[in-house]
Design an enzyme around this catalytic site. Structure first.
Site, PDB file in Angstrom:
ATOM      1  N   LYS A 122       0.842  -1.198   0.000  1.00  0.00           N
ATOM      2  CA  LYS A 122       0.000   0.000   0.000  1.00  0.00           C
ATOM      3  C   LYS A 122       0.881   1.253   0.000  1.00  0.00           C
ATOM      4  O   LYS A 122       1.873   1.319   0.727  1.00  0.00           O
ATOM      5  CB  LYS A 122      -0.888  -0.040   1.245  1.00  0.00           C
ATOM      6  CG  LYS A 122      -1.886   1.084   1.385  1.00  0.00           C
ATOM      7  CD  LYS A 122      -2.696   0.875   2.661  1.00  0.00           C
ATOM      8  CE  LYS A 122      -3.746   1.957   2.860  1.00  0.00           C
ATOM      9  NZ  LYS A 122      -4.530   1.718   4.091  1.00  0.00           N
ATOM     10  N   SER A 182      -9.137   1.853   2.876  1.00  0.00           N
ATOM     11  CA  SER A 182      -8.173   2.625   2.121  1.00  0.00           C
ATOM     12  C   SER A 182      -7.126   1.761   1.408  1.00  0.00           C
ATOM     13  O   SER A 182      -6.358   2.278   0.601  1.00  0.00           O
ATOM     14  CB  SER A 182      -7.472   3.617   3.061  1.00  0.00           C
ATOM     15  OG  SER A 182      -6.768   2.960   4.095  1.00  0.00           O
ATOM     16  N   SER A 229      -9.850  -0.555   6.948  1.00  0.00           N
ATOM     17  CA  SER A 229      -9.156  -0.319   5.680  1.00  0.00           C
ATOM     18  C   SER A 229      -8.475  -1.536   5.082  1.00  0.00           C
ATOM     19  O   SER A 229      -8.059  -1.510   3.930  1.00  0.00           O
ATOM     20  CB  SER A 229      -8.124   0.795   5.851  1.00  0.00           C
ATOM     21  OG  SER A 229      -8.757   2.022   6.102  1.00  0.00           O
TER      22      SER A 229
END
Length: 519
Positions: A123, A198, A222
């Site tokens: 990420k 996210s 997330s």
């Protein structure tokens, strides 16, 4: 509290009005992603590592296979922010040369570097040295990570080879992975829909078969939300098991720190287990991840739905059915089943809002032209609603919550803090070291990007584990009639991550786990 409730009701009304318009505009389906043709892309990271160690496969072959798949699907998904493909191939060649020359031995690697030669993805908000670390906000355009964060460093030390960093919402503040630097990511099962947030770019790549193991971060769901939308496994560990160093925005020393965790995302449950062994190796806690778990000795508690205003956030029938099937399966295996009351889950959103009372949340609305100037939150949020701001709407709303301390009166915030602590003690006593808690990850199986901002309160399904400091694993349970992934989350008591991971593996055997997107 009245203001917070009014905001939630307003979002529900806007969602109700906009939803049919969005469905009408998006009625035509976009092209599907290409099917997975290379059989290597259907092998778990655990198996790939073993075959590389034993000389049955080269790391270069595996790395190049995943690079090829990323290049194939990323035009459909827009999941990759920045890649290091050439460097990754060189890393793989070095792995292979060391094995061939005898500089490393398979038996030693299995213990010291269990991910030797295996490609991973990361990420973008998790620092990977030399690659983008912008948080998707204009003020940080072109920023690179100066060093590896703790979680990336541990995976690299275990032999993993990073391929790229993946897209997030601006500053990790939204349910849909979109920002003004890198654009919007899309869902591999239906490219009209969101991969979530996210860790949405990460989830999209893994679900599409373009990554085998990924690094995510979770503060309000997330990791688990993108895991649901993209049909994969994702684990939010017990807080503190994995070091938090190396994330942007940094939650350390804020009132949000205890909500935050790094965690692994994968297509196969055994890879979550392997990754957690690597990432928790120095935590100093008795996690006992290798200890066998027998379903007949488990107590299973569950909630199929969380009450909401006029039932707007009620769980859909396909998700309820997946929970029912899993519970029935575990009952047959000898587990004892218990339904929990709503008191455990219904106020989780208010518990989260109470964390904004401390006033130590980082200032996220930084002017890209004048970094020393402070934006007016209400004005910026209004501009963002009409697309006139340099910030996305979800980032502006987060800043507004920080500015007005969650829209809760101080007296209520103190009340919720006391209730939270009481609830933590009660749930940990209830679950002990042999209990799990099953509940939905999200009320429905997919999300329209245009409506993501108006579903912020739906994260209350995920926030339960963050607020109560519980480990939680999202478990995929196949696809619904529309071809979208379904599933739910499995929680356990503090430091009982092994129960979540073991149940995930058992349910994967019974129900199949990840199912590739239809081409």
């Amino acid at each position: 509290m009245i203001v917070a409730n009014m905001i939630v009701v307003s979002m529900h009304l806007l969602h109700f009005v906009l939803r049919p318009l969005v469905y009408l505009v998006r009625i035509r389906r976009r092209p599907s992603i290409p099917s997975i043709r290379n059989p290597l892309l259907r092998v778990s990271a655990t198996t790939l590592a073993r075959r590389i160690r034993n000389g049955e496969l080269t790391s270069q072959t595996v790395v190049e296979a995943y690079i090829g798949r990323i290049k194939e699907v990323n035009p459909f998904l827009n999941a990759v922010v920045e890649e290091r493909f050439e460097a990754a191939v060189n890393d793989a060649k070095i792995c292979d040369e060391n094995l061939k020359s005898g500089n490393v031995a398979a038996a030693t690697l299995e213990i010291e570097k269990p991910l030797y030669g295996v490609p991973i993805t990361v990420k973008e908000s998790c620092s990977l040295e030399g690659l983008s670390l912008t948080g998707g906000t204009k003020a940080r355009r072109g920023m690179k990570a100066a060093e590896d964060g703790a979680v990336v460093e541990m995976l690299k030390s275990a032999g993993a080879i990073p391929l790229c960093v993946t897209n997030t919402p601006e500053l990790c503040t939204g349910l849909h992975s979109t920002n003004f630097l890198h654009g919007s990511s899309r869902n591999p099962y239906d490219t009209r829909k969101s991969p979530g947030g996210s860790s949405g770019g990460e989830g999209a790549l893994i679900g599409a078969g373009a990554s085998i193991l990924g690094v995510g971060s979770d503060i309000l769901g997330s990791i688990r939300l993108p895991s649901l939308f993209n049909g994969i496994f994702g684990h939010k560990p017990t807080p503190g098991v994995i070091p938090n160093h190396g994330h942007f925005i940094d939650p350390i020393n804020t009132s949000l720190e205890y909500l935050f965790s790094f965690g692994p995302m994968a297509r196969y449950a055994e890879d979550l287990h392997l990754a957690m062994k690597v990432l928790s190796a120095k935590c100093g806690r008795p996690l006992n991840l290798d200890e066998p778990v027998d379903l007949k000795n488990l107590r299973v508690f569950y909630v199929k739905n969380i009450k909401s205003f006029c039932g707007i956030r009620s769980t859909t029938s396909d998700i309820r059915r997946s929970i029912k099937e899993a519970i029935q399966y575990m009952a047959v295996k000898g587990a004892s089943i218990h339904r929990l009351s709503q008191e455990w889950v219904e106020n989780s959103l208010m518990y989260v809002l109470s964390n904004f009372q401390d006033g130590n949340i980082p200032d996220i609305l930084v002017d890209c032209h004048h970094p020393d100037r402070r934006k007016k939150r209400v004005a910026e949020c209004s501009k963002a609603f009409f697309g006139l701001s340099n910030f996305t709407l979800h980032a502006s709303i987060f800043a507004l919550l920080a500015e007005y301390r969650g829209f809760l009166p101080r007296s209520k915030a103190k009340h919720y803090e006391e209730v939270k602590e009481n609830m933590r003690q009660r749930i940990n006593k209830l679950l002990g070291d042999d209990g799990i808690f099953i509940c939905p990850t999200y009320p429905h199986t997919s999300l329209r990007p245009e409506l993501a901002t108006f579903e912020i309160d739906a994260v209350n399904y995920c926030t339960i584990s963050n607020v109560l400091k519980l480990p939680s694993t999202h478990v995929p349970m196949g696809l619904n009639k529309d071809g979208m992934p379904i599933g739910f989350q499995v929680m356990a008591g503090y430091n009982q991550d092994r129960l979540c991971l073991a149940v995930a593996r058992e349910l994967e055997k019974a129900f199949g786990g990840w199912v590739p997107p239809a081409s």
